[in-house]
Design an enzyme around this catalytic site. Structure first.
Site, short mmCIF file in Angstrom:
data_model
loop_
_atom_site.label_atom_id
_atom_site.label_comp_id
_atom_site.label_asym_id
_atom_site.label_seq_id
_atom_site.Cartn_x
_atom_site.Cartn_y
_atom_site.Cartn_z
N HIS A 70 8.83 70.42 22.69
CA HIS A 70 8.08 70.01 23.87
C HIS A 70 7.52 71.46 24.08
CE1 HIS A 70 11.05 72.69 25.54
NE2 HIS A 70 12.40 71.87 25.56
N HIS A 123 9.28 75.01 23.50
CA HIS A 123 9.34 75.20 22.00
C HIS A 123 7.90 75.62 21.44
CE1 HIS A 123 12.38 71.70 22.06
NE2 HIS A 123 13.00 73.07 22.49
N CYS A 148 30.86 75.11 27.27
CA CYS A 148 29.78 74.28 27.79
C CYS A 148 29.20 73.68 26.45
CB CYS A 148 28.74 75.09 28.64
SG CYS A 148 27.01 74.01 28.56
N CYS A 193 25.45 74.36 25.91
CA CYS A 193 25.07 75.74 25.36
C CYS A 193 25.97 75.94 23.98
CB CYS A 193 25.70 76.90 26.38
SG CYS A 193 25.11 77.03 27.90
N CYS A 233 28.30 75.27 34.29
CA CYS A 233 27.63 76.19 33.51
C CYS A 233 26.49 77.00 33.83
CB CYS A 233 27.23 75.49 32.25
SG CYS A 233 26.03 76.26 31.35
N HIS A 277 23.04 75.39 32.48
CA HIS A 277 22.89 73.87 32.68
C HIS A 277 23.28 73.18 33.94
CE1 HIS A 277 22.77 74.63 28.28
NE2 HIS A 277 21.55 73.74 28.23
N LYS A 300 0.09 67.44 39.40
CA LYS A 300 -0.02 66.47 38.56
C LYS A 300 1.48 66.37 38.01
CE LYS A 300 -1.94 64.11 34.73
NZ LYS A 300 -3.30 63.64 34.06
N LYS A 304 6.67 65.95 39.28
CA LYS A 304 7.73 65.38 39.01
C LYS A 304 8.35 65.27 37.72
CE LYS A 304 7.34 62.25 43.27
NZ LYS A 304 6.04 62.95 43.69
N1 MSP Z 1 19.33 76.43 18.55
C1 MSP Z 1 19.21 77.70 19.35
C2 MSP Z 1 18.48 78.79 19.04
C3 MSP Z 1 19.09 79.47 17.66
S1 MSP Z 1 18.51 80.72 16.88
C4 MSP Z 1 19.35 81.50 15.73
C5 MSP Z 1 18.47 77.20 20.65
N2 MSP Z 1 17.49 76.11 20.47
S2 MSP Z 1 16.65 75.73 21.69
O1 MSP Z 1 16.10 74.44 20.88
O2 MSP Z 1 17.54 75.16 22.57
O3 MSP Z 1 15.78 76.68 22.45
C6 MSP Z 1 15.29 77.64 21.63
C7 MSP Z 1 14.10 78.40 22.27
O4 MSP Z 1 13.06 77.56 22.76
C8 MSP Z 1 14.35 78.99 23.57
O5 MSP Z 1 14.83 80.33 23.27
C9 MSP Z 1 12.98 79.47 23.83
O6 MSP Z 1 12.76 80.17 22.99
C10 MSP Z 1 12.33 78.17 23.67
N3 MSP Z 1 12.36 77.31 24.85
C11 MSP Z 1 12.81 76.20 25.32
N4 MSP Z 1 12.64 75.80 26.45
C12 MSP Z 1 11.76 76.73 27.16
C13 MSP Z 1 11.05 76.92 28.30
N5 MSP Z 1 11.22 75.97 29.32
N6 MSP Z 1 10.18 77.72 28.30
C14 MSP Z 1 10.05 78.76 27.40
N7 MSP Z 1 10.76 78.63 26.25
C15 MSP Z 1 11.69 77.66 25.95
O7 MSP Z 1 18.68 77.73 21.53
#
Ligand code: MSP
Length: 503
Positions: A19, A22, A127, A130, A144, A147, A295, A298
């Site tokens: 998403h 990421h 959790c 996490c 948690c 979450h 927009k 929700k």
């Molecule tokens: N798998 C672990 C990371 C292990 S690293 C050795 C993890 N993965 S995750 O997919 O849940 O999230 C990874 C990263 O995605 C977050 O630390 C962040 O960098 C990014 N993000 C996930 N959601 C986000 C937002 N809403 N906003 C910005 N970055 C976000 O944690």
């Protein structure tokens, strides 16, 4: 002196699909990698997927799949998304790969052999989202703290990493390397965690098989986080190619979200110290993207998929938005309306318009051949300042400021055209001078903005008649005023960024 720049993103859990949260981290890492290539650094850029642990095993079970089949499918979606967004990673690591298993075993065996792992019983509040234990004090309303979901009571005998022994070494490292964790607020947060006192941490599980086997006790697998963190050394050959490993470690720059600060800024450096290795060179911690605006009010952030926005705004429209709109550090609001405004203002009206105006006048009044710039152009000093500001901001991992600086040049070149009105001028040396200066700005901007909008800048490069690609240029030389040679065919072409109506 060329430097070494090893940049990493977190490896993403395959229980979720990619998403914009990421994408935000990954696009930033990509832009940094591209910038460092431009300044002549040796660059290695690693991203990948985190595929073990209870959370992934449960997500697979919910889909009626074996964990690996589920991981294969979701990991591929991450790869596809990064291809879509022109991410230039040098490698993509999956924690289920044999090379990673070998590296995790070698890395943790080393910590074990050094006497920093011992057996104990663990019971605590866990959790699953996490994949972490919490104390009562950490919980918010019994849930948690990340979450907001209920935690579970878990009890098991397992192996512990003697983290408590690393309180002092970690504090010494923080004192010796004041810039290692950025921004400062996040560094202080990490220091706060260490100063509160560190308890030993349980690093293995027997309750689950979906993980990397503990080499000295095969009944156990490593808890997902301790396998995941090791990806950063697996990717550069730890345990298999010592020379390659030493080439890149510890020149690493980790980009992470604030949710995983404790693992990266406390546990990971301690594990490295325990293995007799240097802690990471830099850890940049960014905030979270939240969803704002009308927009999408929700919509949850994890329901906003990069592909949908790319369809509307283009790949570079997407990349530009996340690099420009959100300073790297604090939390930021993503809003669709904000994205439309940003796109129309900076990309359609500023950059796109500059190219289109220049190409139109050159076609009409210069026979389609771009003239050379003036050595003493009023824009030359600005270009030098803009280069300094842009380079300074990228060095500080501030893409938003870097682009703001680069766009000053785009803006002033447009103003320069408006002041001179070349469309009203007669062909001749005066017109050529104005157009040559504008073409030179386009050349310099194509280099400086390349890390953010690679496709667009390649297209600008081509349309102003230059051979090769801005990616082949090297800074600071390429920012020197006066390198556009003139005498090259300039093409008009379709608008780079057609305007978008908010809808
Ligand atoms: N798998 C672990 C990371 C292990 S690293 C050795 C993890 N993965 S995750 O997919 O849940 O999230 C990874 C990263 O995605 C977050 O630390 C962040 O960098 C990014 N993000 C996930 N959601 C986000 C937002 N809403 N906003 C910005 N970055 C976000 O944690």
């Amino acid at each position: 002196m060329p430097g070494r720049f090893y940049v990493t993103t977190p490896i993403y859990y395959v229980n979720d699909v990619p998403h914009i949260g990421h994408a935000y981290t990954t696009v930033t890492a990509d832009a940094l990698a591209r910038w460092h290539r431009l300044i002549g650094d040796d660059v290695f850029f690693l991203t990948g997927t985190d595929e073990h642990g209870l959370k992934v095993a449960r997500a697979a079970a919910e889909r009626g799949l074996e964990p690996l089949a589920h991981a294969d499918a979701t990991s591929e979606r991450f790869r596809e998304t990064w291809r879509l967004l022109d991410i230039s990673n040098d490698d993509f690591i999956r924690t289920t790969e044999p090379r990673h298993h070998r590296s995790v075993q070698a890395f943790l065996q080393r910590i074990y052999d050094n006497g920093w792992i011992e057996k104990g019983t663990y019971a605590g509040l866990y959790c699953v989202s996490c994949e972490a234990y919490y104390t009562e004090a950490d919980l918010i309303d019994g849930n948690c703290p990340i979450h907001g979901r209920p935690v579970e009571w878990l009890e098991e005998e397992n192996w512990f990493f003697k983290l408590s022994a690393f309180e002092e070494p970690l504090l010494e490292w923080y004192a010796a390397e004041p810039d290692a964790v950025q921004p400062e607020g996040k560094r202080n947060e990490a220091l706060g965690i260490i100063r509160q006192g560190l308890a030993d941490i349980s690093i293995t599980r027997t309750s689950i098989r979906w993980g990397v086997e503990v080499p000295w006790d095969p009944e156990h697998v490593f808890y997902v986080w301790y396998d995941a963190l090791v990806n950063y050394v697996t990717g550069i050959g730890f345990g298999s190619d010592q020379e390659r490993f030493e080439r890149w470690w510890p020149a690493v720059h980790h980009l992470i979200g604030k949710d995983i600060l404790r693992f990266h800024c406390v546990y990971w450096p301690a594990m490295l110290l325990a293995a007799g290795l240097a802690p990471p060179h830099r850890i940049f911690v960014h905030g979270f993207l939240l969803v704002g605006g009308e927009k999408m009010s929700k919509t949850r952030l994890n329901q906003i998929f990069p592909a949908d926005l790319v369809e509307e705004f283009g790949v570079d429209g997407f990349r530009y938005q996340f690099l420009r709109d959100q300073p790297f550090g604090p939390d930021g609001d993503f809003s669709y309306e904000g994205m439309v405004t940003r796109y129309n203002t900076d990309l359609a009206n500023n950059l796109g318009n500059l190219l289109s105006r220049v190409a139109t006048v050159v076609a009409k009044k210069c026979g389609g051949i771009g003239p050379a710039p003036r050595p003493d152009s009023p824009l030359a000093t600005l270009a030098a300042d803009v280069y300094e500001a842009t380079a300074g901001a990228w060095a500080e991992v501030a893409p938003s400021r870097a682009l703001e600086a680069t766009w000053r040049l785009v803006h002033d070149a447009n103003a320069h055209l408006e002041a001179n009105e070349p469309w009203k001028m007669d062909p001749g040396p005066e017109l050529d001078a104005v157009m040559g200066d504008a073409l030179e700005v386009l050349r310099i901007v194509a280099v400086l903005a390349h890390p953010a909008v690679p496709r667009t800048t390649e297209e600008i490069w081509r349309r102003i008649g230059l051979a090769g690609s801005p990616a082949d240029e090297r800074l600071p030389g390429a920012a020197t005023w006066g390198r556009y040679p003139g005498g090259l065919p300039v093409q008009k072409g379709a608008p780079l960024f057609p305007r978008i109506q908010a809808g």
